[in-house]
Design an enzyme around this catalytic site. Structure first.
Site, PDB file in Angstrom:
ATOM      1  N   THR A  81       0.844  -1.201   0.000  1.00  0.00           N
ATOM      2  CA  THR A  81       0.000   0.000   0.000  1.00  0.00           C
ATOM      3  C   THR A  81       0.881   1.253   0.000  1.00  0.00           C
ATOM      4  O   THR A  81       0.622   2.224  -0.716  1.00  0.00           O
ATOM      5  CB  THR A  81      -0.906  -0.006   1.251  1.00  0.00           C
ATOM      6  OG1 THR A  81      -1.449  -1.325   1.406  1.00  0.00           O
ATOM      7  CG2 THR A  81      -2.026   0.990   1.152  1.00  0.00           C
ATOM      8  N   HIS A 144       1.579  -9.056  -7.038  1.00  0.00           N
ATOM      9  CA  HIS A 144       2.259  -9.830  -5.990  1.00  0.00           C
ATOM     10  C   HIS A 144       3.033 -10.985  -6.623  1.00  0.00           C
ATOM     11  O   HIS A 144       3.605 -11.816  -5.932  1.00  0.00           O
ATOM     12  CB  HIS A 144       1.247 -10.428  -5.001  1.00  0.00           C
ATOM     13  CG  HIS A 144       0.680  -9.450  -4.018  1.00  0.00           C
ATOM     14  ND1 HIS A 144       1.431  -8.489  -3.402  1.00  0.00           N
ATOM     15  CD2 HIS A 144      -0.578  -9.329  -3.512  1.00  0.00           C
ATOM     16  CE1 HIS A 144       0.660  -7.795  -2.572  1.00  0.00           C
ATOM     17  NE2 HIS A 144      -0.558  -8.282  -2.624  1.00  0.00           N
ATOM     18  N   SER A 175       2.579  -9.440  10.176  1.00  0.00           N
ATOM     19  CA  SER A 175       1.574  -8.555   9.574  1.00  0.00           C
ATOM     20  C   SER A 175       0.451  -9.381   8.929  1.00  0.00           C
ATOM     21  O   SER A 175      -0.730  -9.046   9.027  1.00  0.00           O
ATOM     22  CB  SER A 175       2.261  -7.680   8.526  1.00  0.00           C
ATOM     23  OG  SER A 175       1.358  -6.786   7.947  1.00  0.00           O
ATOM     24  N   ARG A 301      -1.813  -0.742   9.892  1.00  0.00           N
ATOM     25  CA  ARG A 301      -1.756  -1.184  11.294  1.00  0.00           C
ATOM     26  C   ARG A 301      -0.679  -0.364  11.983  1.00  0.00           C
ATOM     27  O   ARG A 301      -0.812   0.837  12.155  1.00  0.00           O
ATOM     28  CB  ARG A 301      -1.501  -2.701  11.345  1.00  0.00           C
ATOM     29  CG  ARG A 301      -1.814  -3.366  12.691  1.00  0.00           C
ATOM     30  CD  ARG A 301      -1.587  -4.870  12.622  1.00  0.00           C
ATOM     31  NE  ARG A 301      -0.200  -5.214  12.379  1.00  0.00           N
ATOM     32  CZ  ARG A 301       0.705  -5.469  13.335  1.00  0.00           C
ATOM     33  NH1 ARG A 301       0.344  -5.467  14.585  1.00  0.00           N
ATOM     34  NH2 ARG A 301       1.958  -5.768  13.022  1.00  0.00           N
ATOM     35  N   LYS A 302       0.456  -1.010  12.347  1.00  0.00           N
ATOM     36  CA  LYS A 302       1.487  -0.261  13.070  1.00  0.00           C
ATOM     37  C   LYS A 302       2.586   0.264  12.146  1.00  0.00           C
ATOM     38  O   LYS A 302       3.166   1.305  12.392  1.00  0.00           O
ATOM     39  CB  LYS A 302       2.155  -1.195  14.066  1.00  0.00           C
ATOM     40  CG  LYS A 302       1.383  -1.502  15.307  1.00  0.00           C
ATOM     41  CD  LYS A 302       2.379  -2.212  16.227  1.00  0.00           C
ATOM     42  CE  LYS A 302       1.791  -2.884  17.393  1.00  0.00           C
ATOM     43  NZ  LYS A 302       2.793  -3.754  18.055  1.00  0.00           N
ATOM     44  N   GLY A 303       2.931  -0.565  11.150  1.00  0.00           N
ATOM     45  CA  GLY A 303       4.009  -0.176  10.249  1.00  0.00           C
ATOM     46  C   GLY A 303       5.350  -0.045  10.945  1.00  0.00           C
ATOM     47  O   GLY A 303       6.127   0.853  10.642  1.00  0.00           O
TER      48      GLY A 303
HETATM   49  P1  A3P Z   1       2.015  -4.014   9.900  1.00  0.00           P
HETATM   50  O1  A3P Z   1       0.951  -5.044   9.905  1.00  0.00           O
HETATM   51  O2  A3P Z   1       3.336  -4.538  10.351  1.00  0.00           O
HETATM   52  O3  A3P Z   1       1.638  -2.769  10.632  1.00  0.00           O
HETATM   53  P2  A3P Z   1       0.577  -4.415   2.554  1.00  0.00           P
HETATM   54  O4  A3P Z   1       0.325  -3.004   2.146  1.00  0.00           O
HETATM   55  O5  A3P Z   1       1.565  -5.122   1.691  1.00  0.00           O
HETATM   56  O6  A3P Z   1      -0.682  -5.157   2.766  1.00  0.00           O
HETATM   57  O7  A3P Z   1       1.336  -4.348   3.952  1.00  0.00           O
HETATM   58  C1  A3P Z   1       0.686  -3.917   5.113  1.00  0.00           C
HETATM   59  C2  A3P Z   1       1.739  -3.490   6.096  1.00  0.00           C
HETATM   60  O8  A3P Z   1       2.279  -2.222   5.684  1.00  0.00           O
HETATM   61  C3  A3P Z   1       1.169  -3.264   7.477  1.00  0.00           C
HETATM   62  O9  A3P Z   1       2.234  -3.547   8.374  1.00  0.00           O
HETATM   63  C4  A3P Z   1       0.810  -1.787   7.448  1.00  0.00           C
HETATM   64  O10 A3P Z   1       0.672  -1.201   8.720  1.00  0.00           O
HETATM   65  C5  A3P Z   1       2.025  -1.251   6.697  1.00  0.00           C
HETATM   66  N1  A3P Z   1       1.721   0.029   6.035  1.00  0.00           N
HETATM   67  C6  A3P Z   1       0.593   0.387   5.365  1.00  0.00           C
HETATM   68  N2  A3P Z   1       0.693   1.648   4.914  1.00  0.00           N
HETATM   69  C7  A3P Z   1       1.891   2.106   5.294  1.00  0.00           C
HETATM   70  C8  A3P Z   1       2.560   3.365   5.148  1.00  0.00           C
HETATM   71  N3  A3P Z   1       1.996   4.367   4.523  1.00  0.00           N
HETATM   72  N4  A3P Z   1       3.805   3.474   5.682  1.00  0.00           N
HETATM   73  C9  A3P Z   1       4.400   2.443   6.322  1.00  0.00           C
HETATM   74  N5  A3P Z   1       3.815   1.249   6.509  1.00  0.00           N
HETATM   75  C10 A3P Z   1       2.574   1.070   6.007  1.00  0.00           C
END
Ligand code: A3P
Length: 339
Positions: A81, A144, A175, A301-303
């Site tokens: 994302t 992906h 995650s 989520r937390k990132g």
């Molecule tokens: P966590 O679950 O560790 O918080 P994806 O986008 O591939 O589905 O990955 C999701 C992960 O990216 C999650 O990690 C989410 O919190 C984190 N994420 C989403 N947006 C983000 C952003 N703008 N900056 C940093 N991390 C981000």
């Protein structure tokens, strides 16, 4: 006229039928593995559910890349994302200044669609003229898929660019499990214990796995052809976002000008795409996308780097670390596994 329409629709139906037959012929021969209620088939060394595989084959067969295209690639939960948002903001900044960015009113996954999951979803074939969904300066697509599964049109016959974001697999897995719980779209996987999901992850039999060949494919391609594939680390992107964003812009052939630097455009893009900002936008609090009905809110989520240490037992961490050593060698591709 009517007759012609009828003929066209008959030939479309026949084409679809013959594609269905071809798919079925291939599908029955593939190795299979069951994970709860999900059946995964192995194609070109990677595991997919049938409906995802249908999209992959249609994408491979029908997509035609253009030289100016950008493909952003990740394992699920590696920061897709974020990568989509940053790439969109960087590549389209002359058309969409920050204050008017579509990212303020749409989720990044609505602006940068996945090839195999959205555009060619379950084998559908979109109109090639409709692929620039966000009307940006350049077409940007998500995938992906592993490098080893991408079609020639992306890899060889066009000059399109690929950005890959890699994340420490321990955090990817952490995650992943939270996503199953948070999203609600994967009740069978959310039902499974951390250990059961972990076994599948370590065996490589999760969707798009195994992660090691996924990472290796892009890493090796980026070393061989650095103008074609840019290999980024989530951890590095967190630590030094500014340098990474500048590197991305250079790689995409649209470096920031001194004037843009003075006007702090890079900082503006970083802020726009930050987790805090995106998470709190109305457009990301509601809504969902795709055949898995992924809720936008479940993508933020937390990132944090190293959150795995709060959830994985020492023996799980040891198992994954030694698997990574085995697959990547001592360097571990510098995946920053320490929290
Ligand atoms: P966590 O679950 O560790 O918080 P994806 O986008 O591939 O589905 O990955 C999701 C992960 O990216 C999650 O990690 C989410 O919190 C984190 N994420 C989403 N947006 C983000 C952003 N703008 N900056 C940093 N991390 C981000």
């Amino acid at each position: 006229m009517e007759e012609k329409k009828c003929e066209d629709s008959m030939s479309l139906k026949e084409e679809k039928k013959s594609e269905d037959d071809q798919f079925h012929e291939l599908y029955v021969k593939l190795p299979k593995k069951r994970l709860k209620s999900r059946l995964f088939a192995q194609y070109r060394g990677f595991w997919f559910e049938e409906q995802v595989l249908r999209g992959i084959l249609a994408f491979r067969q029908h997509f035609e890349a253009q030289d100016s295209d950008i493909v952003v690639a990740t394992m699920p939960k590696a920061g897709t994302t974020w990568l989509k948002a940053l790439t969109f903001a960087i590549a389209n900044r002359h058309k969409f200044p920050i204050s008017e960015s579509p990212l303020l009113s749409k989720n990044p996954h609505q602006l940068v669609l996945f090839l195999e999951l959205n555009l060619y979803e379950k084998g559908k074939i979109p109109d090639p003229n409709s692929l620039n969904v966000a009307g940006g300066q350049r077409r940007i697509f998500g995938t992906h898929l592993a490098y080893q599964c991408l079609p020639d049109t992306v890899l060889d016959t066009s000059d399109c660019r690929i950005l890959y974001l890699c994340r420490n697999p321990l955090d990817v897995f952490t995650s992943y499990v939270h996503f199953f719980y948070q999203n609600g779209a994967f009740p069978d996987l959310a039902e499974k214990s951390w250990e059961e999901n972990f076994d599948a992850f370590c065996e490589g039999t999760n969707q798009y796995g195994p992660f090691w060949d996924h990472i290796k494919g892009y890493k090796e391609a980026s070393l061989k052809n650095p103008n074609k594939v840019l290999f980024l680390h989530y951890e590095e992107l967190k630590k030094d976002t500014k340098s990474c964003v500048k590197k991305m812009a250079e790689f995409l052939g649209c470096p920031f000008s001194p004037q843009e630097e003075d006007e702090r455009v890079v900082e503006g893009i970083i802020k726009l795409c930050s987790l805090e900002n995106l998470k709190n936008l109305e457009c990301n609090k509601h809504g969902e996308i795709g055949m898995y009905n992924v809720k936008f809110s479940s993508l933020f989520r937390k990132g944090e780097v190293g959150d795995w240490a709060n959830f994985l037992t020492p023996s799980m961490a040891e198992r994954l670390e030694s698997l990574m050593k085995e697959k990547f060698g001592e360097s571990g591709f510098n995946l920053n596994i320490d929290p």
